[in-house]
Design an enzyme around this catalytic site. Structure first.
Site, PDB file in Angstrom:
ATOM      1  N   PRO A   1       0.869  -1.593  -0.115  1.00  0.00           N
ATOM      2  CA  PRO A   1      -0.254   0.445   0.194  1.00  0.00           C
ATOM      3  C   PRO A   1       0.462   0.807   0.072  1.00  0.00           C
ATOM      4  O   PRO A   1       1.443   1.191   0.959  1.00  0.00           O
ATOM      5  CB  PRO A   1      -0.671   0.196   1.214  1.00  0.00           C
ATOM      6  CG  PRO A   1      -0.653  -1.710   2.137  1.00  0.00           C
ATOM      7  CD  PRO A   1       0.976  -1.577   1.306  1.00  0.00           C
ATOM      8  N   GLU A   2       0.861   2.449  -0.908  1.00  0.00           N
ATOM      9  CA  GLU A   2       0.763   3.074  -1.451  1.00  0.00           C
ATOM     10  C   GLU A   2      -0.461   4.260  -0.895  1.00  0.00           C
ATOM     11  O   GLU A   2      -1.765   3.339  -1.292  1.00  0.00           O
ATOM     12  CB  GLU A   2       2.168   3.750  -2.679  1.00  0.00           C
ATOM     13  CG  GLU A   2       3.835   3.169  -2.829  1.00  0.00           C
ATOM     14  CD  GLU A   2       4.295   4.373  -2.450  1.00  0.00           C
ATOM     15  OE1 GLU A   2       3.274   5.012  -1.922  1.00  0.00           O
ATOM     16  OE2 GLU A   2       5.578   4.772  -2.574  1.00  0.00           O
TER      17      GLU A   2
END
Length: 271
Positions: free
Chosen positions: A2-3
DNA sequence: CTTTGCACCTGTTGGC
DNA sequence: TGCCAACAGGTGCAAA
């Protein structure tokens, strides 16, 4: 995985399945995430309808009438929408079970993620109190970046990844945005001109927005698929391209360490 | 206050 | 082929 774009895509994927649904149960298989998952969550949430969902920085917020479920995916977390009959994997630590037989399941091999409960204004929670602005909101612009960087000797990449300055700019997009802005990551933040701050803020926004658009399409079936699928489909200007030819000028991309994270840049295009 | 480095944890990769 | 060190999308926190 996750960005910020992945978190945003996750939010959009799960929200329609949760909004308005009533919680049947909460299953905690392993409470040992970054912080322990509160043991009283089942008691707190059973019978409660989910209200709206939102994202703040990389946190996902699931609002109820009496409080908010705060989720963070850490480095390796993902959320899927499944049916109750789906057997859990060994890294599936948490399920939110809804009365319609659907579950939202958190998988997180490295367990850097978090599941927390907060009653009252989330903005007053200690984790949120000192966060900077959202990169995709108008409040974050070149002027803010310019003011935030004055008198700062730290490298611009580190400042851009500092949650007090602006939230949600992770390692990949910090590298990419700096390339697009023509700024080398080691440059002392305080030395950036106003014009370069404007450019950098614009590139951060554009990079994230484009990635959300891509993630939205490549992860259309995210909620019931791997989720990593679309992630590496993007082609990066510099991230992970050590010694490969710069896509603009052909010079070999360099890799260095900054704050224990890898930075990638073109020594010719970035100054 | 800013800056720096560590810590948390597991799975995958790359070099020998 | 096999082993093991290095590395991976994050970020709060303590220490300097």
């Amino acid at each position: 995985m996750p960005e910020l774009p992945e978190v945003e895509t996750t939010l959009r994927g799960i929200a329609p399945h949760l909004s308005g649904q009533v919680v049947a149960d909460v299953i905690i298989r392993n409470a040992q995430l970054r912080w322990p998952i509160p043991r009283n969550l089942p008691k707190l949430l059973r019978g409660q309808p989910v209200r709206n969902l939102e994202r703040r920085a990389k946190y996902l917020l699931v609002h109820f009438d009496h409080g908010t479920l705060i989720l963070h995916l850490g480095m390796s977390g993902s959320l899927r929408i499944l049916t109750t009959s789906t057997p859990p994997d060994k890294h599936d630590h948490f399920d939110l079970v809804l009365v319609n037989g659907i579950i939202m399941r958190l998988r997180d091999p490295r367990r850097f993620g978090a599941v927390l409960w907060h009653e009252g204004e989330v903005s007053r929670h200690p984790l949120f109190a000192k966060l900077g602005p959202e990169p995709l909101q108008a409040e974050f612009d070149g002027d803010l970046l310019y003011r935030a960087t004055r008198k700062r000797s730290a490298a611009i990449k580190l400042v851009v990844m500092d949650n007090h300055v602006v939230v949600g700019v992770g390692n990949i997009y910090a590298n990419e945005a700096l390339f697009r802005a023509g700024i080398k990551p080691q440059l002392a933040a305080g030395k950036l001109s106003r014009a370069r701050c404007e450019r950098l803020a614009a590139e951060i926004r554009a990079t994230l927005n484009e990635s959300i658009a891509l993630g939205g399409s490549s992860l259309r079936d995210y909620v019931d698929s791997d989720g990593k699928q679309g992630y590496f489909q993007q082609h990066y200007w510099v991230y992970g391209r050590t010694n490969e030819a710069c896509r603009k000028c052909g010079t070999a991309i360099k890799q260095i360490k900054q704050g224990q994270r890898s930075s990638f840049f073109c020594p010719v295009c970035q100054r």
